[in-house]
Design a protein around this motif. Structure first.
Motif, PDB file in Angstrom:
ATOM      1  N   UNK A   1      10.788  22.696 -37.009  1.00  0.00           N
ATOM      2  CA  UNK A   1      11.899  23.112 -36.136  1.00  0.00           C
ATOM      3  C   UNK A   1      12.089  22.132 -34.980  1.00  0.00           C
ATOM      4  N   UNK A   2      10.973  21.594 -34.484  1.00  0.00           N
ATOM      5  CA  UNK A   2      11.103  20.596 -33.409  1.00  0.00           C
ATOM      6  C   UNK A   2      11.823  19.355 -33.924  1.00  0.00           C
ATOM      7  N   UNK A   3      11.536  18.989 -35.170  1.00  0.00           N
ATOM      8  CA  UNK A   3      12.251  17.841 -35.728  1.00  0.00           C
ATOM      9  C   UNK A   3      13.743  18.175 -35.841  1.00  0.00           C
ATOM     10  N   UNK A   4      14.051  19.419 -36.194  1.00  0.00           N
ATOM     11  CA  UNK A   4      15.461  19.833 -36.254  1.00  0.00           C
ATOM     12  C   UNK A   4      16.114  19.759 -34.869  1.00  0.00           C
ATOM     13  N   UNK A   5      15.357  20.104 -33.841  1.00  0.00           N
ATOM     14  CA  UNK A   5      15.896  20.041 -32.472  1.00  0.00           C
ATOM     15  C   UNK A   5      16.224  18.577 -32.116  1.00  0.00           C
ATOM     16  N   UNK A   6      15.318  17.675 -32.483  1.00  0.00           N
ATOM     17  CA  UNK A   6      15.581  16.254 -32.217  1.00  0.00           C
ATOM     18  C   UNK A   6      16.815  15.776 -32.969  1.00  0.00           C
ATOM     19  N   UNK A   7      16.953  16.255 -34.183  1.00  0.00           N
ATOM     20  CA  UNK A   7      18.126  15.863 -34.967  1.00  0.00           C
ATOM     21  C   UNK A   7      19.386  16.449 -34.327  1.00  0.00           C
ATOM     22  N   UNK A   8      19.272  17.681 -33.822  1.00  0.00           N
ATOM     23  CA  UNK A   8      20.415  18.295 -33.122  1.00  0.00           C
ATOM     24  C   UNK A   8      20.818  17.452 -31.915  1.00  0.00           C
ATOM     25  N   UNK A   9      19.819  16.973 -31.157  1.00  0.00           N
ATOM     26  CA  UNK A   9      20.120  16.099 -30.010  1.00  0.00           C
ATOM     27  C   UNK A   9      20.830  14.838 -30.476  1.00  0.00           C
ATOM     28  N   UNK A  10      20.370  14.314 -31.605  1.00  0.00           N
ATOM     29  CA  UNK A  10      20.929  13.053 -32.101  1.00  0.00           C
ATOM     30  C   UNK A  10      22.374  13.217 -32.563  1.00  0.00           C
ATOM     31  N   UNK A  11      22.677  14.360 -33.186  1.00  0.00           N
ATOM     32  CA  UNK A  11      24.027  14.502 -33.746  1.00  0.00           C
ATOM     33  C   UNK A  11      25.003  15.201 -32.802  1.00  0.00           C
ATOM     34  N   UNK A  12      24.489  15.696 -31.661  1.00  0.00           N
ATOM     35  CA  UNK A  12      25.341  16.495 -30.777  1.00  0.00           C
ATOM     36  C   UNK A  12      26.573  15.722 -30.311  1.00  0.00           C
ATOM     37  N   UNK A  13      26.444  14.398 -30.199  1.00  0.00           N
ATOM     38  CA  UNK A  13      27.585  13.588 -29.761  1.00  0.00           C
ATOM     39  C   UNK A  13      28.337  12.967 -30.933  1.00  0.00           C
ATOM     40  N   UNK A  14      28.060  13.482 -32.135  1.00  0.00           N
ATOM     41  CA  UNK A  14      28.748  12.987 -33.329  1.00  0.00           C
ATOM     42  C   UNK A  14      28.699  11.463 -33.458  1.00  0.00           C
ATOM     43  N   UNK A  15      27.495  10.897 -33.548  1.00  0.00           N
ATOM     44  CA  UNK A  15      27.393   9.446 -33.691  1.00  0.00           C
ATOM     45  C   UNK A  15      27.906   9.020 -35.056  1.00  0.00           C
ATOM     46  N   UNK A  16      28.155   7.741 -35.203  1.00  0.00           N
ATOM     47  CA  UNK A  16      28.597   7.231 -36.502  1.00  0.00           C
ATOM     48  C   UNK A  16      27.421   6.697 -37.295  1.00  0.00           C
ATOM     49  N   UNK A  17      26.375   6.316 -36.562  1.00  0.00           N
ATOM     50  CA  UNK A  17      25.181   5.796 -37.229  1.00  0.00           C
ATOM     51  C   UNK A  17      23.961   6.519 -36.685  1.00  0.00           C
ATOM     52  N   UNK A  18      23.136   6.978 -37.596  1.00  0.00           N
ATOM     53  CA  UNK A  18      21.886   7.619 -37.213  1.00  0.00           C
ATOM     54  C   UNK A  18      20.737   6.744 -37.700  1.00  0.00           C
ATOM     55  N   UNK A  19      19.866   6.367 -36.776  1.00  0.00           N
ATOM     56  CA  UNK A  19      18.686   5.599 -37.159  1.00  0.00           C
ATOM     57  C   UNK A  19      17.497   6.546 -37.138  1.00  0.00           C
ATOM     58  N   UNK A  20      16.856   6.705 -38.271  1.00  0.00           N
ATOM     59  CA  UNK A  20      15.703   7.611 -38.370  1.00  0.00           C
ATOM     60  C   UNK A  20      14.478   6.763 -38.688  1.00  0.00           C
TER      61      UNK A  20
ATOM     62  N   UNK B   1       8.539  20.839 -20.748  1.00  0.00           N
ATOM     63  CA  UNK B   1       8.799  21.855 -19.719  1.00  0.00           C
ATOM     64  C   UNK B   1      10.288  22.147 -19.527  1.00  0.00           C
ATOM     65  N   UNK B   2      11.086  21.763 -20.511  1.00  0.00           N
ATOM     66  CA  UNK B   2      12.525  22.046 -20.391  1.00  0.00           C
ATOM     67  C   UNK B   2      12.979  22.805 -21.643  1.00  0.00           C
ATOM     68  N   UNK B   3      13.762  23.862 -21.470  1.00  0.00           N
ATOM     69  CA  UNK B   3      14.247  24.596 -22.648  1.00  0.00           C
ATOM     70  C   UNK B   3      15.000  23.661 -23.593  1.00  0.00           C
ATOM     71  N   UNK B   4      14.842  23.890 -24.885  1.00  0.00           N
ATOM     72  CA  UNK B   4      15.409  22.942 -25.855  1.00  0.00           C
ATOM     73  C   UNK B   4      16.936  22.862 -25.754  1.00  0.00           C
ATOM     74  N   UNK B   5      17.567  24.007 -25.487  1.00  0.00           N
ATOM     75  CA  UNK B   5      19.026  23.994 -25.365  1.00  0.00           C
ATOM     76  C   UNK B   5      19.466  23.080 -24.230  1.00  0.00           C
ATOM     77  N   UNK B   6      18.700  23.131 -23.127  1.00  0.00           N
ATOM     78  CA  UNK B   6      19.015  22.280 -21.973  1.00  0.00           C
ATOM     79  C   UNK B   6      18.857  20.797 -22.313  1.00  0.00           C
ATOM     80  N   UNK B   7      17.859  20.508 -23.148  1.00  0.00           N
ATOM     81  CA  UNK B   7      17.622  19.104 -23.518  1.00  0.00           C
ATOM     82  C   UNK B   7      18.776  18.565 -24.368  1.00  0.00           C
ATOM     83  N   UNK B   8      19.250  19.406 -25.261  1.00  0.00           N
ATOM     84  CA  UNK B   8      20.397  18.978 -26.073  1.00  0.00           C
ATOM     85  C   UNK B   8      21.629  18.859 -25.169  1.00  0.00           C
ATOM     86  N   UNK B   9      21.751  19.801 -24.207  1.00  0.00           N
ATOM     87  CA  UNK B   9      22.889  19.782 -23.280  1.00  0.00           C
ATOM     88  C   UNK B   9      22.897  18.498 -22.441  1.00  0.00           C
ATOM     89  N   UNK B  10      21.708  18.062 -22.053  1.00  0.00           N
ATOM     90  CA  UNK B  10      21.621  16.814 -21.281  1.00  0.00           C
ATOM     91  C   UNK B  10      22.192  15.652 -22.076  1.00  0.00           C
TER      92      UNK B  10
END
Ligand code: ADP
Ligand code: MG
Length: 307
Positions: free
Chosen positions: A154-173, A100-109
C-alpha cells in the motif's frame, strides 16, 4: 515521435565511466524496460534525466524530453518538468515517504507544488482521485493515516499516487517493486499497466530482473558496465536473445541457433563468463559497435577475443 530521447549520454565520476555513449528513446505511451545487474548504470541514467546527479558527476550528451534539451534547460524550467511532466518512483517506499505526515497531505503537497491556484477542495479531490486510481481502499477515510499504518504494497501505491497525481507524461520507476514480495510485486506491476493504459503514460521501467521488466515493457534495453548491449522488443528479446549477457539474464542455455556468426565453442566460452570490455582512454575503438540484427533489434558485437 520520441518523448524521451537520450543521445550519446555519458556519465563519469572521476575516472569511473558509469554510462558510456548511451542512446535510447521512449516514445509517448511506450514502456521501455532498462535492465542490467547492479552497478550497470541504470539509476544514474534515471537521475541524469532529471538532473539530480550531484556535482561529482560529469554528464555529456543530449537529454531531450518532448523536443527540449533537459541538459540545457534553466533550473526553474527544469523544476516544472520534474514531478509535473516526468515523475519518478523509487525503490524504498518507507524512506521516500515522510513518516510524520498523513499520506493524503503528502500527495496534496505534490499537487500544490505543481498546480498553483487550486482551491483546498480541488486539491483534496485530486488527491482522492489519485488514491482511488492506485486502488487504495477507503481513500477518503485513509487520507489522514500515516505511512506506518499501511502495508508495504500500500505504501508503494501511495508513492505511485504521488507520482501520478499531476498526470505526468513519463513515469520513471527505479527498482520500484524490488523490495516487495512476489505476490505484491505482481499486483503493483498490474497496477502500473492499468495506469499506463488509463492515463496514456510512457514509462522508463528500471530493474535488475528481466522477468519483472518483461511484464511491463514493450521494449527492453540491456545495460552492462554502462554500455548498451542489446535492445529489442520484448518479444524479440525472449524469442531471439542475441547477446550472451542477455541470455545469461534469461537463464537460457546457448544453442546452435544463436545468430552471432561465431564458432559455438567461443560462444560457450563467453556466454556465462564476465565479458570484460577493456575501455581505456587510449583505446576508444575497443568498444564494439551496435548492429541491427533484425529490424529494431540491436546488439553489440561480442568483443575480442570472442568477436
Ligand atoms: N555518486 C557517485 N559517485 C561515484 N560513483 C557513483 C556514484 N553514483 C553511482 N556511481 C557509480 O556508477 C555506476 C553505476 O551506478 P548505478 O547507476 O547506481 O547502478 P545500477 O542502478 O545499475 O545498480 C556504479 O559503478 C556506481 O558505483
Ligand atoms: Mg540502481
Amino acid at each position: 515521435m520520441a518523448l524521451l530521447n537520450l543521445q550519446d549520454l555519458s556519465i563519469r565520476f572521476g575516472s569511473t565511466e558509469a554510462v558510456r555513449n548511451l542512446s535510447l528513446r521512449v516514445d509517448a505511451r511506450e514502456s521501455l524496460g532498462l535492465v542490467g545487474e547492479s552497478g550497470s548504470g541504470k539509476s544514474v541514467t534515471a537521475l541524469a534525466v532529471l538532473r539530480l546527479l550531484g556535482e561529482s558527476a560529469a554528464v555529456t550528451g543530449r537529454i531531450e524530453f518532448d523536443g527540449r534539451d533537459l541538459a540545457a534547460l534553466p533550473e526553474p524550467e527544469l523544476r516544472r518538468v520534474r514531478g509535473r511532466e516526468i515523475a519518478m518512483i523509487f525503490q524504498e517506499p518507507m524512506t521516500a515517504l515522510n513518516p510524520v505526515m498523513p499520506v493524503g497531505e503528502q500527495i496534496a503537497e505534490a499537487v500544490r507544488l505543481h498546480q498553483r491556484g487550486l482551491s483546498r477542495r480541488q486539491v483534496r479531490e485530486q488527491v482522492l482521485e489519485a488514491m482511488r486510481a492506485v486502488a487504495l481502499p477507503d481513500a477518503a477515510a485513509r487520507y489522514a493515516d500515516y505511512p506506518h499504518q499501511f502495508s508495504g504494497g500500500q505504501r508503494q501505491r501511495i508513492l505511485i499516487a504521488m507520482a501520478i497525481a499531476n498526470r505526468p507524461r513519463l513515469l520513471i520507476a527505479d527498482e520500484s517493486t524490488t523490495a516487495l514480495d512476489v505476490t505484491v510485486q505482481a499486483q503493483i506491476l498490474e497496477l502500473l499497466a492499468q495506469l499506463r493504459e488509463r492515463f496514456g503514460l510512457a514509462m522508463l521501467f528500471i530493474s535488475h530482473d528481466l522477468a519483472v521488466v518483461s511484464q511491463v515493457a514493450d521494449r527492453v534495453a540491456v545495460l552492462r558496465h554502462g554500455l548498451l548491449l542489446e535492445e529489442a522488443s520484448r518479444a524479440a528479446i525472449f524469442r531471439n536473445p542475441l547477446h550472451p549477457y542477455t541470455r545469461s539474464l534469461l537463464g537460457a542455455v546457448p544453442t546452435m541457433q544463436m545468430d552471432l556468426e561465431k564458432p559455438l565453442a567461443m560462444l560457450k566460452a563467453s556466454a556465462f563468463t564476465t565479458v570484460q570490455f577493456h575501455i581505456g582512454e587510449d583505446s576508444p575503438r575497443a568498444i564494439p559497435p551496435l548492429r541491427e540484427a533484425e529490424p529494431g533489434h540491436w546488439v553489440r558485437s561480442v568483443p575480442e577475443p570472442f568477436g
